[in-house]
Design a protein around this motif. Sequence first.
Motif, short mmCIF file in Angstrom:
data_model
loop_
_atom_site.label_atom_id
_atom_site.label_comp_id
_atom_site.label_asym_id
_atom_site.label_seq_id
_atom_site.Cartn_x
_atom_site.Cartn_y
_atom_site.Cartn_z
N ILE A 33 0.85 -1.20 0.00
CA ILE A 33 0.00 0.00 0.00
C ILE A 33 0.88 1.24 0.00
CG2 ILE A 33 -1.78 1.25 1.29
CD1 ILE A 33 -2.55 -1.49 2.56
N ASP A 34 0.56 2.19 -0.88
CA ASP A 34 1.34 3.43 -0.96
C ASP A 34 0.40 4.60 -1.21
OD1 ASP A 34 3.25 5.56 -2.00
OD2 ASP A 34 4.66 3.90 -1.70
N ARG A 35 0.71 5.73 -0.63
CA ARG A 35 -0.15 6.91 -0.83
C ARG A 35 0.03 7.52 -2.21
NH1 ARG A 35 1.69 12.31 -0.02
NH2 ARG A 35 3.91 12.44 0.49
N MET A 36 1.14 7.22 -2.88
CA MET A 36 1.37 7.70 -4.23
C MET A 36 0.78 6.72 -5.25
SD MET A 36 2.85 10.62 -4.57
CE MET A 36 2.69 11.64 -3.12
N PRO A 37 0.37 7.22 -6.43
CA PRO A 37 -0.11 6.31 -7.48
C PRO A 37 1.02 5.58 -8.19
CG PRO A 37 -0.99 8.54 -7.74
CD PRO A 37 0.14 8.62 -6.78
N VAL A 38 2.26 5.87 -7.81
CA VAL A 38 3.43 5.27 -8.46
C VAL A 38 4.26 4.54 -7.42
CG1 VAL A 38 3.52 6.93 -10.35
CG2 VAL A 38 4.67 7.47 -8.21
N PRO A 39 4.84 3.39 -7.79
CA PRO A 39 5.62 2.62 -6.83
C PRO A 39 7.10 3.01 -6.80
CG PRO A 39 5.39 1.37 -8.84
CD PRO A 39 4.67 2.68 -9.07
N PHE A 40 7.84 2.34 -5.94
CA PHE A 40 9.30 2.31 -5.85
C PHE A 40 9.89 3.38 -4.95
CE2 PHE A 40 8.83 0.52 -10.37
CZ PHE A 40 8.50 -0.74 -9.88
N GLY A 41 9.10 4.27 -4.40
CA GLY A 41 9.55 5.16 -3.33
C GLY A 41 10.88 5.84 -3.59
N VAL A 425 -0.35 14.45 -8.85
CA VAL A 425 -1.11 13.22 -8.66
C VAL A 425 -2.25 13.12 -9.66
CG1 VAL A 425 -2.64 12.01 -7.06
CG2 VAL A 425 -0.46 12.92 -6.25
N ASP A 426 -2.94 14.21 -9.93
CA ASP A 426 -4.05 14.17 -10.89
C ASP A 426 -3.57 13.72 -12.27
OD1 ASP A 426 -5.81 14.95 -8.98
OD2 ASP A 426 -5.98 17.04 -9.64
N ALA A 427 -2.40 14.20 -12.68
CA ALA A 427 -1.86 13.79 -13.98
C ALA A 427 -1.50 12.31 -13.98
CB ALA A 427 -0.64 14.63 -14.32
N MET A 428 -0.98 11.83 -12.86
CA MET A 428 -0.67 10.39 -12.74
C MET A 428 -1.94 9.57 -12.87
SD MET A 428 1.96 10.43 -9.52
CE MET A 428 3.52 11.33 -9.56
N LEU A 429 -2.99 9.99 -12.18
CA LEU A 429 -4.26 9.24 -12.22
C LEU A 429 -4.86 9.25 -13.62
CD1 LEU A 429 -5.85 10.40 -8.83
CD2 LEU A 429 -4.71 8.23 -9.35
N GLY A 430 -4.73 10.39 -14.32
CA GLY A 430 -5.23 10.45 -15.68
C GLY A 430 -4.51 9.48 -16.59
N ALA A 431 -3.18 9.41 -16.44
CA ALA A 431 -2.41 8.46 -17.25
C ALA A 431 -2.69 7.02 -16.87
CB ALA A 431 -0.92 8.77 -17.11
N ALA A 432 -2.94 6.80 -15.59
CA ALA A 432 -3.22 5.43 -15.13
C ALA A 432 -4.46 4.87 -15.80
CB ALA A 432 -3.40 5.41 -13.61
N ARG A 433 -5.42 5.73 -16.09
CA ARG A 433 -6.70 5.29 -16.67
C ARG A 433 -6.68 5.33 -18.19
NH1 ARG A 433 -6.79 3.19 -12.07
NH2 ARG A 433 -7.56 4.45 -10.33
#
Length: 437
Positions: A33-41, A425-433
């Motif tokens: 579980i991570d608060r960011m939409p992207v992994p690897f910290g 984060v919004d841009a990450m979520l847009g790309a994720a979808r």
Amino acid sequence: MRHIAVIGSGPAGYYTAEAAQKAFGDDVRVDIIDRMPVPFGLIRTGVAPDHQSIKGVSRRYEATALTETVRFVGNVTVGQDVTIAELRELYDAVVLATGAPADRPLDIPGSDLPGVVGSAAFVGWYNGHPDFAGLAPPLVGPGAVVIGNGNVALDVARILAKSQDELAASDIVNHAFRALERAGIDTVTLLGRRGPHQIAMTPKELGELGHLARATPVVEPGDLPPTDEDAALEPGQRKSVTHLRDYAATGPDTAKPVRVVFDFFAMPVAIKGEGRAERVIVERTALDAEGRATGTGETYAIPAHLVVSCIGYRTPPIDGVPYDARAGRFANDEGRILPGLYAVGWARRGPSGTIGTNRPDGFAIVEKIAEDIGEGSGKLGRPALDALLAARTVDVVTFRDWQNIDSAEVAAARDGAPREKFVAVDAMLGAARTPTT
């Protein structure tokens, strides 16, 4: 079936998941579980952007993430979307692998002036962390001061000193790349309370300073102890000091416009300026019989509109989790915090060691989990978490969603660079979808 939740998707988190796979085979489900939409910290937002070979370890974590036993649960904030208490009810073991992402405070007068930033913020700025993308550090020059004598301080100094051509093939984000192109800094001063024998810089990173296109290292020969005293050092430390001796012997390359100055036996005591940082007041130090730096009373000023404090990190506390404020990490006994609750990596031991140090740490904590939970307790784990997050309308990002983000970042890269990271984060979520073809 055993159910394990790992909080944090950096090296400690993925090594813990890998260890659980090896220990339990198919009879485990691990949710990272991570608060960011992207992994690897730390690999994504902590490792210097010009050290791409180090970032390659993420391919190992990807192999772990793409199995049935492990999954990435991104864009989920523990303490907001789900609590530690709730996770402990759902999982046989909850492992805190949150790292140490907060700066230790620089406790001197003037440390709150504009222009004074911690290394977590500054590194996050040039690495594209959404929390720090809007930092806009002052790069007007002519001087910058970096407080610290470890690898993070060295990374900061090197990024400030490198040419645009040297940075072009890195994954430094574009807003930092362009800001550094306009920068007017010609002197980067590294302040260390103690001397060359006490630095925490590794040989490879220190040796890089001697090969920069437009910057030259400056070491005062008088700061170096007698050569025969190097024999008492560990081999790696001895190699690092050898680099400093070489820099002192050859002197600065006057044809290069930027100087990286090692100011040893130098303790910052105040930062002064009219409404912003303009100079650092430094006290000369000497080492006592036990190797501690003590002030001599001699002071001087170093001009600097940018001051980056690289004096260490702390793990932020989490409600309901015992915390060791003095050590800046979770209170634990060899990784055990409370029944069913564990810490690993920097969250367990504090910010020490390399990325690879987290692998044995992850395997050691899984051994303790195996001792404690046996065959599992019949807790619901993954499906129960999914139901809870769905009821709370949390927009969860999976690893395959991350692969969409990854593809979009690679496609957006400037010429020669490996990627252009999303910094919001919004841009990450847009790309994720948005699946890529």
